[in-house]
Design a protein around this motif. Structure first.
Motif, PDB file in Angstrom:
ATOM      1  N   ARG A 151      45.687  46.506  27.635  1.00  0.00           N
ATOM      2  CA  ARG A 151      44.657  47.525  27.761  1.00  0.00           C
ATOM      3  C   ARG A 151      44.460  47.173  29.037  1.00  0.00           C
ATOM      4  O   ARG A 151      44.600  46.848  29.363  1.00  0.00           O
ATOM      5  N   ASP A 152      43.644  48.455  28.775  1.00  0.00           N
ATOM      6  CA  ASP A 152      42.902  48.321  30.716  1.00  0.00           C
ATOM      7  C   ASP A 152      40.713  48.200  30.664  1.00  0.00           C
ATOM      8  O   ASP A 152      40.323  48.911  30.970  1.00  0.00           O
ATOM      9  N   THR A 178      47.440  45.963  34.885  1.00  0.00           N
ATOM     10  CA  THR A 178      47.484  47.133  33.205  1.00  0.00           C
ATOM     11  C   THR A 178      48.904  47.819  33.303  1.00  0.00           C
ATOM     12  O   THR A 178      49.504  48.150  33.942  1.00  0.00           O
ATOM     13  N   LYS A 184      39.676  42.690  31.075  1.00  0.00           N
ATOM     14  CA  LYS A 184      39.955  42.231  32.746  1.00  0.00           C
ATOM     15  C   LYS A 184      39.098  40.840  32.969  1.00  0.00           C
ATOM     16  O   LYS A 184      39.367  39.891  33.018  1.00  0.00           O
TER      17      LYS A 184
END
Length: 222
Positions: free
Chosen positions: A81-82, A100, A87
């Motif tokens: 996931r980005d 990532t 995050k």
């Protein structure tokens, strides 16, 4: 120094583990969150590389459990996931860094080197205790005007002792730290290398000792 990789994609885990080992980072692997937490709680790892999406416990749950237990081992989170919120969630839960997938090998190694430096202390090439200096780049032990080369296993034992001076280290902990949790190494492996190191201390004329605490383990004492 020993790393733990918690990643449920077995082919990826094996590839990363092999890369890390070739670059001088002995690494153990766990393939689900629950077993990863058990490994991480052992206290033998200098860094945990932790995937987010895993069975049994996800990476965030593992991380929170570590921090709730006051375990301060550095944690590098890995995820496909980005999204920014993912995050933020990882970092707010106690992660030290975040990467990532996919990522470059060079970037991974650079982040590992940064995270495994002793936080809050100046980065030093050499370790010192008593009248001994362990030259980390040369695999060399020095006392006064004398010096002697050490093998990789001898170096790893010395590094562990230098980071834990005047503390008893059990044979079990040394085996897990240096040979790995799944190793078939036995107590006499540790005894042999401790014997080698004592002979080198004697050769150096050092007053620093590796003492045996009967029924408990070893400690580095000056």
């Amino acid at each position: 120094m020993r790393l733990l990789l918690v990643e449920d994609e077995v082919p990826l885990s094996r590839a990363i583990t092999e890369i890390l080992k070739k670059n001088g980072f002995p690494t153990d692997a766990a393939y689900d969150g629950r077993s990863g937490l058990e490994y991480a709680m052992s206290g033998v790892y200098d860094l945990v590389i932790l995937d987010v999406m895993m069975p049994k416990m996800n990476g965030i749950e593992v991380l929170k459990a570590l921090r709730d237990a006051k375990n301060a081992v550095p944690v590098l989170m890995l995820t496909a996931r980005d999204e920014v919120e993912d995050k933020v969630n990882g970092l707010d839960s106690g992660a030290d860094d975040y990467m990532t997938k996919p990522f470059s090998t060079d970037e991974l190694l650079a982040r590992i080197r940064a995270l495994t430096r002793r936080r809050g202390e100046p980065v030093e090439d050499d370790l010192t205790f008593g009248d001994l200096t362990l030259r980390t780049k040369r695999y060399e032990l020095v006392s006064g005007e004398n010096s002697v080369k050490v093998s990789q296993k001898e170096y790893q034992i010395l590094e562990t002792l230098f980071y834990n001076p005047e503390q008893i280290l059990t044979k079990e902990r040394l085996i897990e730290k240096i040979w790995g949790g799944d190793s078939e190494a036995e107590y006499n492996n540790v005894e042999v290398y401790i014997s080698f190191l004592r002979k080198k201390l004697q050769f150096l004329g050092s007053k620093t000792e590796i003492k045996t605490v009967r029924g408990a383990g070893y400690l580095l004492s000056k």
